[in-house]
Design a protein around this motif. Sequence first.
Motif, PDB file in Angstrom:
ATOM      1  N   UNK A 101       0.814  -1.181  -0.066  1.00 21.30           N
ATOM      2  CA  UNK A 101      -0.147   0.116   0.062  1.00 21.30           C
ATOM      3  C   UNK A 101       0.869   1.322  -0.033  1.00 21.30           C
ATOM      4  N   UNK A 102       1.425   1.403   1.237  1.00 21.10           N
ATOM      5  CA  UNK A 102       2.186   3.013   1.172  1.00 21.10           C
ATOM      6  C   UNK A 102       3.296   2.719   2.372  1.00 21.10           C
ATOM      7  N   UNK A 103       4.374   3.541   2.346  1.00 20.92           N
ATOM      8  CA  UNK A 103       5.229   3.605   3.275  1.00 20.92           C
ATOM      9  C   UNK A 103       5.499   5.159   3.238  1.00 20.92           C
ATOM     10  N   UNK A 104       5.486   5.346   4.927  1.00 19.20           N
ATOM     11  CA  UNK A 104       5.591   6.700   5.322  1.00 19.20           C
ATOM     12  C   UNK A 104       6.553   6.618   6.359  1.00 19.20           C
ATOM     13  N   UNK A 105       7.661   7.580   6.322  1.00 17.95           N
ATOM     14  CA  UNK A 105       8.558   7.824   7.264  1.00 17.95           C
ATOM     15  C   UNK A 105       8.769   9.254   7.741  1.00 17.95           C
ATOM     16  N   UNK A 106       8.522   9.278   8.930  1.00 18.93           N
ATOM     17  CA  UNK A 106       8.431  10.761   9.602  1.00 18.93           C
ATOM     18  C   UNK A 106       9.600  10.678  10.629  1.00 18.93           C
ATOM     19  N   UNK A 107      10.617  11.467  10.353  1.00 20.61           N
ATOM     20  CA  UNK A 107      11.888  11.657  11.064  1.00 20.61           C
ATOM     21  C   UNK A 107      12.545  10.367  11.677  1.00 20.61           C
TER      22      UNK A 107
END
Length: 189
Positions: free
Chosen positions: A117-123
């Motif tokens: 689906x998706x990859x989200x990287x925050x910091x």
Amino acid sequence: FADLQTLACVSMPGNLAGQSLAPGVYCIDAAAKAGTLTLDGPSDGVWVFLDGGALTGTSFTVVMAGGGQPGNVFWAPVGAVTMTTSVFTGNILAGDATGGSITFTGGTLTGRALANVAVTMTGASVICCDSLLVAASPAPSALTSPGAGTGVAGAGQGPAPVDLLSAVNFVILSQSGITNTGSHSSAIT
């Protein structure tokens, strides 16, 4: 992903804190992961963690011991992966087409993030090396379970899944999108 979901496994309920596990195939539950999990085995040892739901963790640390290698650790949840300020080790194969997203907020991933689906990287930092890039998903015949158990059935509904076996040279891969957000830059080293 689908092949991994058919493996026999040993049930490991709870948050995994304080556990030291030998190479093998483990079914984990949806309890939020926290504390420190030690994977203790030889450099050719393989660990597979199957989860029929979401994999979540806050301040969850995965430590390799005895020569074990991060490239030989595979996490295969059917649902989404959400890690917050965790030091996570292994290859995440989030394979369900409807819930296979990966989100890291802070912390470090030593391994790969492969999502349908998706990859989200925050910091978050992603650490990868040559040994991780050449590691492929293990063939089911190459894996052994440290005991009897029941497998977790995967659901393959929705759009055609990403062929994770052909994704061997990717560190982060998503069928729908990759997002890096937040005031800190995510880094791949």
